[in-house]
Scaffold this active site. Structure first.
Site, PDB file in Angstrom:
ATOM      1  N   HIS A  45       0.855  -1.196   0.000  1.00 15.06           N
ATOM      2  CA  HIS A  45       0.000   0.000   0.000  1.00 15.06           C
ATOM      3  C   HIS A  45       0.885   1.238   0.000  1.00 15.06           C
ATOM      4  O   HIS A  45       1.325   1.716   1.043  1.00 15.06           O
ATOM      5  CB  HIS A  45      -0.921  -0.024   1.228  1.00 15.06           C
ATOM      6  CG  HIS A  45      -1.998   1.028   1.181  1.00 15.06           C
ATOM      7  ND1 HIS A  45      -3.332   0.738   1.400  1.00 15.06           N
ATOM      8  CD2 HIS A  45      -1.942   2.358   0.943  1.00 15.06           C
ATOM      9  CE1 HIS A  45      -4.039   1.858   1.299  1.00 15.06           C
ATOM     10  NE2 HIS A  45      -3.218   2.853   1.025  1.00 15.06           N
ATOM     11  N   HIS A  85       1.268   5.003  -2.219  1.00 15.64           N
ATOM     12  CA  HIS A  85       0.758   5.924  -3.247  1.00 15.64           C
ATOM     13  C   HIS A  85       1.921   6.617  -3.952  1.00 15.64           C
ATOM     14  O   HIS A  85       2.776   7.218  -3.295  1.00 15.64           O
ATOM     15  CB  HIS A  85      -0.142   6.979  -2.626  1.00 15.64           C
ATOM     16  CG  HIS A  85      -1.426   6.434  -2.079  1.00 15.64           C
ATOM     17  ND1 HIS A  85      -2.607   6.456  -2.771  1.00 15.64           N
ATOM     18  CD2 HIS A  85      -1.698   5.817  -0.907  1.00 15.64           C
ATOM     19  CE1 HIS A  85      -3.569   5.902  -2.040  1.00 15.64           C
ATOM     20  NE2 HIS A  85      -3.045   5.503  -0.895  1.00 15.64           N
ATOM     21  N   ASP A 104       1.920   9.389  -5.756  1.00 19.46           N
ATOM     22  CA  ASP A 104       1.962  10.847  -5.597  1.00 19.46           C
ATOM     23  C   ASP A 104       2.274  11.279  -4.164  1.00 19.46           C
ATOM     24  O   ASP A 104       2.464  12.471  -3.916  1.00 19.46           O
ATOM     25  CB  ASP A 104       0.669  11.506  -6.111  1.00 19.46           C
ATOM     26  CG  ASP A 104      -0.580  10.885  -5.526  1.00 19.46           C
ATOM     27  OD1 ASP A 104      -0.476   9.872  -4.812  1.00 19.46           O
ATOM     28  OD2 ASP A 104      -1.683  11.414  -5.778  1.00 19.46           O
ATOM     29  N   GLY A 148      -9.315   8.172  -1.424  1.00 21.89           N
ATOM     30  CA  GLY A 148      -9.935   9.466  -1.115  1.00 21.89           C
ATOM     31  C   GLY A 148     -10.769   9.385   0.142  1.00 21.89           C
ATOM     32  O   GLY A 148     -10.985   8.305   0.690  1.00 21.89           O
ATOM     33  N   HIS A 203      -9.886   1.172  -0.087  1.00 23.62           N
ATOM     34  CA  HIS A 203      -9.660   1.925   1.153  1.00 23.62           C
ATOM     35  C   HIS A 203     -10.978   1.919   1.942  1.00 23.62           C
ATOM     36  O   HIS A 203     -11.981   2.458   1.467  1.00 23.62           O
ATOM     37  CB  HIS A 203      -9.336   3.387   0.849  1.00 23.62           C
ATOM     38  CG  HIS A 203      -7.925   3.643   0.437  1.00 23.62           C
ATOM     39  ND1 HIS A 203      -7.440   3.310  -0.789  1.00 23.62           N
ATOM     40  CD2 HIS A 203      -6.901   4.238   1.121  1.00 23.62           C
ATOM     41  CE1 HIS A 203      -6.165   3.692  -0.867  1.00 23.62           C
ATOM     42  NE2 HIS A 203      -5.813   4.248   0.280  1.00 23.62           N
ATOM     43  N   GLU A 208     -10.956   3.347   7.481  1.00 28.02           N
ATOM     44  CA  GLU A 208      -9.837   4.217   7.860  1.00 28.02           C
ATOM     45  C   GLU A 208     -10.433   5.399   8.629  1.00 28.02           C
ATOM     46  O   GLU A 208     -10.314   5.482   9.840  1.00 28.02           O
ATOM     47  CB  GLU A 208      -9.085   4.701   6.606  1.00 28.02           C
ATOM     48  CG  GLU A 208      -7.897   5.606   6.911  1.00 28.02           C
ATOM     49  CD  GLU A 208      -7.271   6.213   5.640  1.00 28.02           C
ATOM     50  OE1 GLU A 208      -7.910   6.202   4.581  1.00 28.02           O
ATOM     51  OE2 GLU A 208      -6.131   6.728   5.746  1.00 28.02           O
ATOM     52  N   ASP A 246       2.007   3.548   2.999  1.00 25.12           N
ATOM     53  CA  ASP A 246       0.980   4.475   2.519  1.00 25.12           C
ATOM     54  C   ASP A 246       1.622   5.558   1.642  1.00 25.12           C
ATOM     55  O   ASP A 246       1.342   5.617   0.459  1.00 25.12           O
ATOM     56  CB  ASP A 246       0.179   5.110   3.660  1.00 25.12           C
ATOM     57  CG  ASP A 246      -1.230   5.519   3.220  1.00 25.12           C
ATOM     58  OD1 ASP A 246      -1.616   5.190   2.078  1.00 25.12           O
ATOM     59  OD2 ASP A 246      -1.944   6.152   4.015  1.00 25.12           O
TER      60      ASP A 246
HETATM   61 ZN   LIG Z   1      -3.847   4.836   0.964  1.00 25.74          ZN
END
Ligand SMILES: [Zn+2]
Length: 330
Positions: free
Chosen positions: A12, A14, A16, A170, A197, A200, A278
């Protein structure tokens, strides 16, 4: 224990949220994008979220600058390469990176060019380092849902060749899963694996729905199942992988503090919990640091780590051949 030397898997991460600050400066210069500073330390400060954010938006705001410079094929290729390079250099043996192609069309790139560039950067790193990887295509919930099928169509030709899965990311509203049933079905019909996701910021019911309605095989975070018996049992029965991201979960207040993270209880009860970054930059972390934090705080043994590593291998979306290779490292 030497955490740097341990073989590690990150499921997991990202794209960006994991840029090198210097790369942002270089790409901004190439693209005539004005930055408030050309000092890598200042830029890094703009990209790293506080250890605890007042709200999720404060965390998500840290992605604005990276997204600005991720609008060219060369830029995306470079960022992808560097992420795999950084991971390989700390003994990450397998890395699944996710990003939302639709956020990168601002200067006219097609979804296909965007995905192709990311995959190309990954393959360049795979050829140089002892690391394997795959891409997960994310949709972000704040964009209109009709942007999802074109991304899935563009990614289809890369399935099994650099792209493996679809994800919903998101900010998380309760009951969001109901709005995405047709889209995840569309993805599954094409052969995408599914990770979502959920649990969370939102409730445990979201995790249950992600599995039941969206066919999630893994859950991003999922911490909220600790308070939702039905979701907890469903995760356990279906052996749904939980992608824990310890530092990020504290930053976004998914948990109040790290020692209250339920991942040790999950692990001890046989749930397939995995440790992940993450966002390497936004969360200012590495896999080495995440593993060290968890192992030290929860007093886990080498055997615990081996079990967590093996759960990551079992839960990853790699080919059987890659999985066999990954098992040999531990
Ligand atoms: Zn994430």
């Amino acid at each position: 224990m030497n955490y740097f030397d341990l073989p590690k898997i990150d499921l997991h991460c990202h794209l960006d949220g994991s840029l090198r600050p210097q790369t942002v400066i270089d790409l901004a210069a190439e693209q005539n994008i004005e930055l408030p500073s050309t000092d890598a330390e200042v830029i890094k400060e703009m990209m790293v979220a506080p250890e605890t954010c007042p709200n999720l938006q404060e965390y998500l705001d840290r992605f604005a600058l990276p997204i600005k410079v991720m609008q060219t094929a060369e830029g995306i290729e470079r960022i992808s390469f560097e992420l795999f390079e950084d991971a390989a250099k700390e003994n990450v043996k397998y890395l699944e990176v996710r990003f939302a192609p639709h956020l990168h069309i601002q200067q006219g790139l097609s979804h296909e060019q965007i995905i192709e560039s990311a995959v190309k950067g990954m393959k360049r790193a795979e050829a140089l380092y002892d690391i394997k990887g795959n891409y997960i295509l994310s949709a972000v919930k704040f964009l209109p849902s009709d942007t999802i099928p074109p991304v899935l169509d563009a990614g289809e030709k890369f399935l099994g060749n650099g792209v493996v899965a679809f994800d919903l990311a998101g900010s998380e509203l309760d009951n969001f899963a109901h709005d995405y049933v047709t889209y995840t079905q569309y993805a599954r019909d094409k052969g995408y694996r599914i990770t979502i996701h959920a649990g969370e910021q939102g409730c445990g019911q979201n995790v249950y729905d992600a599995i039941e309605l969206l066919g999630a095989e893994r859950i991003g975070h999922g911490v909220a199942i600790k308070d939702h018996e039905q979701a907890y049992q469903r995760v356990k029965q279906d052996v749904v992988g939980l992608e824990a991201c310890p530092s990020s979960n504290v930053q976004t207040k998914a948990i109040p503090e790290l020692k209250l993270h339920p991942l040790k209880e999950f692990h001890k009860d046989g749930l397939p919990v995995t440790i992940n970054t993450d966002n390497r930059t936004v969360s200012n972390t590495t896999m080495t640091q995440e593993v060290e934090k968890v192992m030290e705080l929860f007093d886990l043994t080498a055997e615990d780590y081996a079990q967590i590593y093996r759960a990551s291998v079992e839960q990853c979306f790699a080919s059987d051949e890659v999985k066999q290779k990954l098992m040999q490292y531990i």
